[in-house]
Design a protein around this motif. Structure first.
Motif, mmCIF file in Angstrom:
data_model
loop_
_atom_site.group_PDB
_atom_site.id
_atom_site.type_symbol
_atom_site.label_atom_id
_atom_site.label_comp_id
_atom_site.label_asym_id
_atom_site.label_seq_id
_atom_site.Cartn_x
_atom_site.Cartn_y
_atom_site.Cartn_z
ATOM 1 N N PHE A 3 0.843 -1.105 -0.092
ATOM 2 C CA PHE A 3 -0.081 0.001 -0.015
ATOM 3 C C PHE A 3 0.812 1.045 -0.171
ATOM 4 N N GLU A 4 2.045 1.225 0.786
ATOM 5 C CA GLU A 4 2.990 2.459 0.930
ATOM 6 C C GLU A 4 3.570 2.646 -0.506
ATOM 7 N N ASP A 5 3.904 1.761 -1.064
ATOM 8 C CA ASP A 5 4.414 1.792 -2.509
ATOM 9 C C ASP A 5 3.320 2.444 -3.531
ATOM 10 N N LEU A 6 2.175 1.944 -3.427
ATOM 11 C CA LEU A 6 1.052 2.631 -4.163
ATOM 12 C C LEU A 6 0.819 4.097 -4.057
ATOM 13 N N GLN A 7 0.856 4.066 -2.687
ATOM 14 C CA GLN A 7 0.612 5.834 -2.341
ATOM 15 C C GLN A 7 1.737 6.488 -2.873
ATOM 16 N N ALA A 8 3.154 5.983 -2.745
ATOM 17 C CA ALA A 8 4.282 6.894 -3.416
ATOM 18 C C ALA A 8 4.069 6.832 -4.973
ATOM 19 N N TYR A 28 -2.362 8.749 -17.241
ATOM 20 C CA TYR A 28 -3.937 8.109 -17.427
ATOM 21 C C TYR A 28 -3.963 6.535 -17.349
ATOM 22 N N LEU A 29 -3.027 5.944 -18.340
ATOM 23 C CA LEU A 29 -2.879 4.595 -18.151
ATOM 24 C C LEU A 29 -2.363 4.130 -16.898
ATOM 25 N N ARG A 30 -1.173 4.419 -16.422
ATOM 26 C CA ARG A 30 -0.743 4.211 -15.158
ATOM 27 C C ARG A 30 -1.537 4.275 -14.023
ATOM 28 N N ILE A 31 -2.437 5.187 -13.987
ATOM 29 C CA ILE A 31 -3.461 5.311 -12.916
ATOM 30 C C ILE A 31 -4.289 4.208 -13.027
ATOM 31 N N ARG A 32 -4.804 3.835 -14.249
ATOM 32 C CA ARG A 32 -5.729 2.588 -14.487
ATOM 33 C C ARG A 32 -5.038 1.626 -13.754
ATOM 34 N N GLN A 33 -3.905 1.134 -14.158
ATOM 35 C CA GLN A 33 -3.179 0.240 -13.877
ATOM 36 C C GLN A 33 -3.285 0.102 -12.112
ATOM 37 N N MET A 34 -2.579 1.225 -11.631
ATOM 38 C CA MET A 34 -2.809 1.189 -10.209
ATOM 39 C C MET A 34 -4.327 1.053 -9.496
ATOM 40 N N GLU A 41 -5.959 -6.448 -5.121
ATOM 41 C CA GLU A 41 -5.786 -6.561 -3.677
ATOM 42 C C GLU A 41 -6.686 -6.547 -2.561
ATOM 43 N N GLY A 42 -7.826 -5.839 -2.978
ATOM 44 C CA GLY A 42 -8.861 -5.706 -1.998
ATOM 45 C C GLY A 42 -8.872 -4.488 -1.317
ATOM 46 N N LEU A 43 -7.952 -3.501 -1.839
ATOM 47 C CA LEU A 43 -7.543 -2.292 -1.012
ATOM 48 C C LEU A 43 -8.621 -1.385 -1.397
ATOM 49 N N PRO A 44 -8.938 -0.249 -0.639
ATOM 50 C CA PRO A 44 -9.986 0.844 -0.853
ATOM 51 C C PRO A 44 -9.357 1.716 -1.747
ATOM 52 N N LEU A 45 -10.366 1.983 -2.904
ATOM 53 C CA LEU A 45 -9.987 3.159 -3.916
ATOM 54 C C LEU A 45 -9.947 4.579 -3.418
#
Length: 71
Positions: A3-8, A28-34, A41-45
């Motif tokens: 999750f910390e990696d995603l936040q960064a 945009y494509l990278r945001i979609r991928q994230m 992973e079941g994380l809140p968006l």
């Protein structure tokens, strides 16, 4: 991905988007991928990120004519 990696990564993308340092479509494509990764992973968006992804999607759809009325 942690999750910390995603936040960064999100922070980096938003900085690039604000500074116009990167190709908006690539961002945009990278945001979609994230977002897809977070869903898997079941994380809140983060709602603001979801809204940004939708806004960018609409922007690119209108540019290419692939939107609901385009074609």
């Amino acid at each position: 991905m942690a999750f910390e990696d995603l936040q960064a990564e999100i922070g980096l993308l938003l900085t690039e988007l604000d500074g116009e340092q990167g190709d908006r479509h690539e961002i945009y494509l990278r945001i979609r991928q994230m977002l897809d990764t977070m869903k898997a992973e079941g994380l809140p968006l983060p709602q603001d990120l979801v809204e940004l992804e939708k806004a960018l999607e609409a922007e690119f759809s209108s540019e290419t004519g692939d939107g609901p009325n385009g074609g």
